[in-house]
Design a protein around this motif. Sequence first.
Motif: not given
Length: 300
Positions: A33-43, A192-206
Amino acid sequence: MELWIPITIAAAFLQNLRSALQKHLQGSLGTRGASFVRFGYGFPIAILYVLCLHYFVGYPFPTLNWIFALWAVIGGLAQIFATMMLVHLFSLRNFAVGTAYSKTEPVQAAIFGFILLGEKLTPGSVAAIIVGVTGVMTISMARMPLSWRNMLVAMTSRTALIGIASGAVFGISAVSYRTASLSLGGPGPVMEAAVTLACVTTFQTAFMLVWMFWKDKREIVQVVLSWRSSSLVGLAGVVGSAGWFTAMTLQQVAYVRALGQIELVFTFMASYFLFHERVNRMEVFGCSLIVCGILGLIFS
């Protein structure tokens, strides 16, 4: 001063802030859970960042491709498991030492960068990285008498192996993100970095939502109930990641991650002032070596 240097220092500070908040949350949420919040609240913030760059700054959207998707998924999965190992590490050692073990990442990132991207390092940069890693090793055995035997014991303990494994997987993640970002060939490193970040964090959250739903649905409820603290982790994590992604698009991963060892300076400050953990002279000396390695890297 090259732009990637202040961006990396800011990212290291935010990463340390995020780790400190995750350590605080671990007791109530557990490692997953503590690991998830990094992605879930960030994407959502990552997606908003891309939209702002497009509609207010004028950057066009890059065209996604299968190479990008492959490396984004590899990097995303690697970061999830590296984060979980790091968060678990905080329960085995104090905050500063737990973070220090994972900071062998620059050498491992340099190896992965050489294998996967053909990147090369100058002799001065290699020497600076070695000095920094020596500082990490000094910190790892700071609470035992100095000897080759104790060094071997310290570096082969369960805690050290988890930390080194965390650093290795973070290294794979970093090189994967750089490869994914560069594969876009888009309008510039920031977008390029912003799009990579958005795609990665969305995938990680799912991915992590499905995992938690399968393993323990109560974790999802706990994450929602802790939204005040968790949202701060997500904010610090995604802004810091935006810095890392941008810096790694501008410069080789090994250089960025070596400079990122300055996080340990922030870590010792947090360990002492926030968690009231004791820091001895050997740990201070190890921290000094890391700073020397960082300065050597910049000047080389």
